[in-house]
Write a protein that holds these residues in place. Structure first.
Motif: not given
Length: 135
Positions: A36-41, A100-105, A108-111
């Protein structure tokens, strides 16, 4: 030397490209459809390995000495990312940075999940720079 997959600012034309630009550009590549691919902020992208529902993510591959990954590349990477290994569509395993593991949850709204775009450039509406030296 190590093959390093770049999918954000270190790609050609990006603000962090100077960290890999002195090293051989091995070409444009895509990960296996396991991420999965995310934009961080909306500042930088982050890959995350998933068990299902993954997609292939486009990026660039560079041949970088391990010590320079440690001294030049990693210090400028955001704290939310860490060095990992990703699988490419051809089955090779290469170095990359991922969420980093665990950061997805916890973030929150930063991703923002941008997996449907398949690339940071496509998400940001950027073209591959034609005038940037690929080596």
């Amino acid at each position: 030397m190590a093959e390093l997959f770049c999918n954000g600012g270190a790609m050609r034309g990006g603000a962090l490209h100077h960290n890999v630009s002195a090293h051989p550009f091995l070409g444009s590549v895509t990960t296996a459809p396991s991420y999965r691919f995310f934009s961080v902020r909306d500042e930088f992208p982050a890959l995350e390995l998933v068990d299902g529902g993954g997609v292939g993510i486009e990026g660039e591959l560079y041949d970088v000495p391990m010590d320079q990954i440690r001294t030049d590349f990693l210090p400028e990477e955001p704290a939310e990312l860490e060095l990992t290994v990703v699988e490419l569509t051809d089955g090779r395993s290469v170095l990359a940075v991922g969420l980093r593991p665990g950061l997805r949850t916890s973030m929150g709204e930063e991703l923002t999940d941008i997996s449907e775009h398949g690339s940071w450039r496509r998400y940001r509406g950027l073209d591959v720079p034609a005038d940037v030296d690929a080596s």
